[in-house]
Write an enzyme that holds these catalytic residues in place. Structure first.
Site, PDB file in Angstrom:
ATOM      1  N   ARG A  37       9.555   4.953  -4.178  1.00  0.00           N
ATOM      2  CA  ARG A  37       9.935   4.818  -5.590  1.00  0.00           C
ATOM      3  C   ARG A  37       8.668   4.562  -6.387  1.00  0.00           C
ATOM      4  NH1 ARG A  37      14.733   0.616  -6.123  1.00  0.00           N
ATOM      5  NH2 ARG A  37      14.842   1.512  -8.197  1.00  0.00           N
TER       6      ARG A  37
ATOM      7  N   CYS B 289       0.817  -1.220   0.000  1.00  0.00           N
ATOM      8  CA  CYS B 289       0.000   0.000   0.000  1.00  0.00           C
ATOM      9  C   CYS B 289       0.846   1.263   0.000  1.00  0.00           C
ATOM     10  CB  CYS B 289      -0.931   0.007   1.214  1.00  0.00           C
ATOM     11  SG  CYS B 289      -2.197  -1.278   1.126  1.00  0.00           S
TER      12      CYS B 289
END
Length: 301
Positions: free
Chosen positions: A123, A118
């Site tokens: 990144r 989640c």
């Protein structure tokens, strides 16, 4: 292993063969999902990451055969048994997210966990998802999973990346090979590994132009075939060994190298006073400790 002890003061001599580039190999493994024909990769690097990618591919329906120590990986995704890449497999390695595009292109839908579950912060993969949306995919993020569908197939699109992204360039290129019409990737990354992936896809029947430039043009085809492809040697590994010799002294020949992929580093080493000889597929690095290193200014791009 929780500790590495290094004892210095010894010069380095010998010859080191350079293994295949992980950053190319992992995406080429994902390309096996684009075809029902066998894809064989040679010069495969023996790494936990490449072995782990095999686990995911096998769950999706790809038959894999890789005798230990052979460097030769055979993959055959004759049928796709599953289009779901679960969190337990994707969370361990970001590169596994790259099965999303090939699954979407070939099967028309896919459910793939975000690399961090989640948490989509550190990144992000938003450039990947925006590229697929531009190609006509409907995408929903739910419970840490990306649910993507293009039941009528992906279609070509003009995609302008707001900043250069290696991962997004590779992922969009993989998916675009089976999209209807032409896909144009602007501000595309130009790393040698991207060229390696593109040339392998061309050997499989893809139509890609502009390799090595910031604009890639991919003309979608109905299907891709199989091929045998040698993974490009790892420029990061070669450069790391070259710098080890530059630091410790000695003389080492790096074999199975593509010299032009480390040409900028070779220039820096030579300006610093390191002797570097370059052959067709080898680089010899020699450092005489009697000669002090010269300082060198470096600008990255």
């Amino acid at each position: 292993m929780d500790r590495i002890a290094l004892t210095g003061g010894t010069q380095l001599y010998g010859s080191i063969p350079i293994s295949g580039a992980k950053n190319s190999a992992l995406k080429l493994q994902a390309a096996s999902l684009l075809t029902s024909q066998p894809l064989v990769l040679t010069n495969m690097p023996e790494l936990a990451d490449t072995r782990f990618m095999i686990q995911l591919l096998e769950q999706l329906g790809v038959t894999c055969f890789w005798p230990k120590g052979s460097g030769r990986l055979s993959m055959h995704g004759e049928t796709i048994n599953s289009t779901i890449a679960p969190y337990d497999l994707v969370r361990k390695m970001r590169a596994t997210f790259n099965v999303l595009g090939p699954l979407l292109a070939r099967a028309g839908h896919a459910t793939v966990s975000l690399p961090g579950g989640c948490a989509i912060g550190a990144r992000p993969v938003d450039l990947h998802l925006k590229a697929f949306e531009a190609m006509g995919a409907d995408i929903v993020i739910e419970g840490g999973y990306v649910k993507a569908a293009a039941l009528r197939g992906l279609r070509g699109a003009k995609i302008v990346f707001p900043f250069v992204s290696v991962g997004a360039t590779e992922h969009a290129m993989l998916a675009a090979t089976l999209a209807k019409g032409e896909t144009v990737l602007k501000n595309a990354a130009r790393e040698p590994e991207i060229g390696d992936i593109a040339h392998c896809l061309i050997a499989m029947g893809a139509k890609i132009e502009g390799i090595g430039t910031s604009t890639l043009r991919i003309q979608g085809v109905d299907e891709l075939g199989g091929t045998t492809w040698k993974v490009i040697p790892d420029r990061i590994e070669a450069g790391s060994y070259a710098c080890c010799v530059a630091a410790a002294g000695g003389s080492v020949t790096l074999t199975d190298v593509v010299p032009e992929t480390i040409s900028s580093l070779v220039d820096v080493l030579q300006r610093a006073g390191i002797a570097v000889e370059v052959g067709t597929d080898w680089v010899k690095v020699t450092r005489d400790l009697a000669n002090p290193l010269k300082p060198v200014d470096i600008d990255t791009q």
